[in-house]
Design a protein around this motif. Structure first.
Motif, PDB file in Angstrom:
ATOM      1  N   GLU A 120       0.828  -1.196   0.052  1.00  0.00           N
ATOM      2  CA  GLU A 120      -0.108   0.032   0.239  1.00  0.00           C
ATOM      3  C   GLU A 120       0.946   1.329  -0.048  1.00  0.00           C
ATOM      4  OE1 GLU A 120      -4.108  -1.432   2.238  1.00  0.00           O
ATOM      5  OE2 GLU A 120      -2.342  -0.928   3.219  1.00  0.00           O
ATOM      6  N   ARG A 123       1.757   1.861  -3.542  1.00  0.00           N
ATOM      7  CA  ARG A 123       0.786   2.494  -4.283  1.00  0.00           C
ATOM      8  C   ARG A 123       0.582   3.813  -4.121  1.00  0.00           C
ATOM      9  NH1 ARG A 123      -4.035  -2.076  -3.840  1.00  0.00           N
ATOM     10  NH2 ARG A 123      -2.996  -3.819  -4.822  1.00  0.00           N
ATOM     11  N   ARG A 265      -7.386   7.850  -3.160  1.00  0.00           N
ATOM     12  CA  ARG A 265      -8.439   6.782  -2.838  1.00  0.00           C
ATOM     13  C   ARG A 265      -8.607   5.885  -3.962  1.00  0.00           C
ATOM     14  NH1 ARG A 265     -11.158   7.698   1.698  1.00  0.00           N
ATOM     15  NH2 ARG A 265     -11.190   9.720   2.882  1.00  0.00           N
ATOM     16  N   GLU A 266      -8.421   6.488  -5.208  1.00  0.00           N
ATOM     17  CA  GLU A 266      -8.712   5.235  -6.405  1.00  0.00           C
ATOM     18  C   GLU A 266      -7.367   4.341  -6.439  1.00  0.00           C
ATOM     19  OE1 GLU A 266      -9.157   7.668  -9.868  1.00  0.00           O
ATOM     20  OE2 GLU A 266     -11.210   7.653  -9.463  1.00  0.00           O
ATOM     21  N   GLN A 267      -6.301   4.985  -5.897  1.00  0.00           N
ATOM     22  CA  GLN A 267      -5.074   3.832  -5.959  1.00  0.00           C
ATOM     23  C   GLN A 267      -5.155   2.767  -5.029  1.00  0.00           C
ATOM     24  OE1 GLN A 267      -3.008   4.574  -8.669  1.00  0.00           O
ATOM     25  NE2 GLN A 267      -1.666   3.055  -8.051  1.00  0.00           N
ATOM     26  N   LEU A 268      -5.843   2.930  -4.072  1.00  0.00           N
ATOM     27  CA  LEU A 268      -5.914   1.988  -2.974  1.00  0.00           C
ATOM     28  C   LEU A 268      -7.159   0.966  -2.961  1.00  0.00           C
ATOM     29  CD1 LEU A 268      -4.753   3.929  -0.109  1.00  0.00           C
ATOM     30  CD2 LEU A 268      -3.472   2.272  -1.331  1.00  0.00           C
ATOM     31  N   PRO A 269      -7.244  -0.067  -2.431  1.00  0.00           N
ATOM     32  CA  PRO A 269      -8.487  -1.157  -2.720  1.00  0.00           C
ATOM     33  C   PRO A 269      -9.652  -0.185  -1.947  1.00  0.00           C
ATOM     34  CG  PRO A 269      -6.557  -2.291  -1.697  1.00  0.00           C
ATOM     35  CD  PRO A 269      -6.185  -0.774  -1.784  1.00  0.00           C
ATOM     36  N   PRO A 270     -10.979  -0.599  -2.468  1.00  0.00           N
ATOM     37  CA  PRO A 270     -12.146   0.050  -2.193  1.00  0.00           C
ATOM     38  C   PRO A 270     -12.415  -0.273  -0.753  1.00  0.00           C
ATOM     39  CG  PRO A 270     -12.447  -1.079  -4.216  1.00  0.00           C
ATOM     40  CD  PRO A 270     -11.173  -1.721  -3.789  1.00  0.00           C
ATOM     41  N   ASP A 271     -11.950  -1.152  -0.233  1.00  0.00           N
ATOM     42  CA  ASP A 271     -12.300  -1.542   1.205  1.00  0.00           C
ATOM     43  C   ASP A 271     -11.285  -0.943   2.258  1.00  0.00           C
ATOM     44  OD1 ASP A 271     -10.313  -3.043   0.419  1.00  0.00           O
ATOM     45  OD2 ASP A 271     -10.966  -4.826   1.653  1.00  0.00           O
ATOM     46  N   ALA A 272     -10.301  -0.173   1.516  1.00  0.00           N
ATOM     47  CA  ALA A 272      -9.319   0.470   2.492  1.00  0.00           C
ATOM     48  C   ALA A 272      -9.857   1.683   2.999  1.00  0.00           C
ATOM     49  CB  ALA A 272      -8.304   0.788   1.706  1.00  0.00           C
TER      50      ALA A 272
END
Length: 416
Positions: A120, A123, A265-272
């Motif tokens: 992460e 990313r 926020r788009e670069q990390l998983p949606p559930d992050a």
């Protein structure tokens, strides 16, 4: 001498006693101070001004009652203004030093399980528009079983330029080659654990105790249990822990902050679950909390001034009743009622000016005790002295004018 005494069970009792003695000594010395100053005043040629100055010269002890009331109230206001202003200015400088980046990201999971994995972190670094990213690892460590745990912050920091990153209270110490790795301890942790710059600290890391050199003491207004900073590269080398809790992000010139947050926020998983905050929002929120917290002090200052003016009114009212025959003689000699009122107003203004001048000096001394003794022993925080000259000048002018009007009003009945 009392300001040099330590706290008793964590309470600055000697500091409060020092303030009480400063105020008591000022009141006891005020008659002599008033007599010495009034004796040097030149007598004006005007009838009202000349009689006003002559009256003060002849009865300095009687005027000292009104002066003491103004000194106590104004010194209280000055000391509170100096302390609150110094704290606010120091807090602003501290926020600027501790929050230099444009954006701050925090993993929003609960407890110490909130972290960013190395993947992460990579990313986040790859997000377009980011000029620089620094990651911070935060956890609690127990230095002593008798004390609460302190926060350990692993962040990139250069020992030779630590004062550029942390608000140190003294020039940084650079350990010689072969010495234990450097750490920087907050004032709270230093006071609670008896640490000084240059000491060796046994820091529990990676399941073992690591000797570290206390390379500096820094101000921390955020953590009451204390905090310790260590270079993240040293921390990773000693523990192998590459996780992070927070990230400081600097944007490239011209990059929109809202768009940068959206891209992050788009670069990390949606559930992050992440908390992303702009530095300006953090600073504004911190100062709003500060102003709300100390709003009561302004009410207390206004109350002190009102009490002081009531003291002036009572003193001049009693004097006016006792001086009715004097007013009658002055009227018989040709002074008008307006001139008698002007005489009382000038007496009130001179007395108030002397009280304000003395109150400014006494308030400055009391403010120093509040900042360097009571605040330091109570919260283990230091701050830089800042004199709010504009508010002080405005309040001083207002008090002198109000005292003059109060003197005239209190003598109105006796002038009939």
């Amino acid at each position: 001498l009392l300001t040099l005494a330590p706290a008793i069970n964590g309470l600055p009792i000697a500091g409060y006693a020092a303030i009480a003695l400063v105020l008591l000594g000022t009141v006891l010395l005020m008659p002599r101070f008033a007599a010495a100053l009034f004796g040097r005043l030149p007598v004006p040629s005007g009838a009202a001004s000349g009689v006003a100055v002559a009256q003060l010269k002849a009865t300095p002890r009687r005027s000292a009652i009104s002066i003491a009331a103004i000194v106590i109230s104004f010194s209280f206001m000055v000391s509170m203004l100096v302390m609150v202003s110094s704290f606010r200015v120091s807090l602003e400088a501290w926020l600027g030093r501790m929050l230099p980046a444009d954006l701050y990201l925090r993993a929003a999971r609960s407890g110490e399980t909130a972290f960013l994995t190395p993947e992460e972190q990579d990313r986040i670094r790859s997000v377009p528009g980011f000029a620089r990213v620094q990651f911070l690892r935060v956890q609690t460590v127990l230095l002593s079983p008798e004390r609460p745990p302190v926060n350990l912050h692993a962040r990139p920091i250069n020992a030779a330029a630590a004062d550029k990153v942390l608000p140190l209270v003294a020039p940084p110490l650079v350990p010689p080659p072969g010495a234990p790795p450097p750490v920087w301890v907050s004032e709270v942790a230093a006071d609670l654990h008896g640490l000084h710059q240059g000491d060796t600290l046994a820091l529990p890391l990676g399941g073992r105790s690591i000797d570290c050199t206390v390379a500096g003491i820094w101000r921390d207004y955020a953590r009451q249990n204390g905090a310790i900073v260590i270079d993240r590269a040293v921390y990773v080398r000693l523990t192998g822990d590459r996780l992070a809790n927070d990230a400081a992000i600097w944007l490239r010139d011209g990059v929109n902050m809202v768009e940068a947050q959206h891209a992050l926020r788009e670069q990390l998983p949606p559930d992050a679950r992440l908390e992303i905050t702009a530095t300006r929002d953090v600073r504004a929120a911190s100062l709003r909390v500060f102003d709300r917290t100390f709003a009561i002090t302004y009410a207390m200052e206004i109350a002190a001034i009102i009490i002081g003016l009531f003291g002036v009114a009572a003193s001049f009212g009693a004097q006016a009743l006792a001086r009715r025959r004097e007013f009658g003689v002055l009227r018989h000699l040709g002074m008008t009622r307006r001139q008698v009122g002007a005489m009382l107003g000038q007496e009130g203004a001179i007395v108030a000016a002397l009280g304000v001048a003395a109150g400014l000096g006494v308030g400055w001394v009391v403010g120093l005790i509040l900042i360097d003794v009571i605040n330091r022993q109570s919260f283990h925080w230091s701050m830089d002295l800042h004199m709010p000259w504009v508010p002080l000048a405005a309040f001083a002018t207002l008090i002198i004018a109000a005292a003059a009007l109060t003197a005239v009003w209190s003598g109105r009945a006796a002038m009939k």
